[in-house]
Design a protein around this motif. Structure first.
Motif: not given
Length: 169
Positions: A28, A31, A70, A72
C-alpha cells in the motif's frame, strides 16, 4: 474497461475474503492501479497476480471485501485488469468503492456454483451471471441504472468530470 459480458476465466475465492487478503498492506505504498495490480492475492493465492489476464473475473463467497475501507483493494483488481467481481455478498464499503472506481460487481446468491476456471460473463442490466462452462445462468441483483452508468463511465471521478463538462455547455 473490459466488457464484463464477454466470457472469461473465473478465479474463485471463498467466504470472508478481506481487503488485506485482496491486497496485502505491505503493497500500500502506492495508489497507482498499475502498481497495485501486480500484487492482488499475493499471500492468499500467489499465482493470481502472475497468471490473471485482462478481462477475467474474481468470484467470492459471502462477505467479500470485508475489513478496511481503503480503496486499494478494488483498485488493485482494476489494475490487474479484472473485468468484474461476482460474490454471494459483499462488505458494503468494498461494494461502493468498487462502483466508485468503475469495477463491475454483482451480488449473486449462486456464486458458489461457479468453479475455479469456469468461463463466465456478467450482465449488469439484466442482473445475471452466465456460466458458459456449466451452461447455466444465475440470477443476481441488477445494479440500478445510475450505478450502471457510473461503472460504464469508469467510476465516480470520470462520471463527475463528464457531468461537469456537459453541464457547462
Amino acid at each position: 474497461m473490459t466488457d464484463p459480458s464477454t466470457p472469461a476465466r473465473a478465479w474463485v475465492f471463498g467466504d470472508d475474503i478481506d481487503t488485506d487478503q485482496i491486497i496485502p498492506s505491505r503493497f500500500l505504498v502506492s495508489s497507482d492501479p498499475a502498481d497495485l495490480g501486480e500484487h492482488p492475492f499475493n499471500d492468499l493465492r500467489p499465482e493470481f497476480s502472475e497468471a490473471v489476464e485482462r478481462g477475467e473475473f474474481v468470484v467470492g463467497g459471502r462477505n467479500f471485501g470485508s475489513g478496511s475501507s481503503r480503496e486499494h483493494a478494488p483498485l488493485s483488481l482494476v489494475g490487474a485488469g479484472v473485468a468484474g467481481v461476482v460474490a454471494q455478498s459483499f462488505a458494503r464499503i468494498f461494494f461502493r468503492n468498487a462502483i466508485n472506481l468503475g469495477l463491475p460487481v454483482l451480488i449473486c446468491p449462486d456464486a458458489d456454483r461457479i468453479a475455479d476456471g469456469d468461463e463466465i460473463g456478467m450482465h449488469l442490466e439484466a442482473g445475471t451471471v452466465v456460466n458458459h462452462t456449466a451452461d447455466e445462468v444465475y440470477d443476481a441483483e441488477p445494479l440500478p441504472p445510475f450505478l450502471q452508468d457510473l461503472v460504464e463511465q469508469g467510476g465516480l471521478k470520470a462520471y463527475t468530470k463528464r457531468k461537469i463538462a456537459s453541464d457547462g455547455q
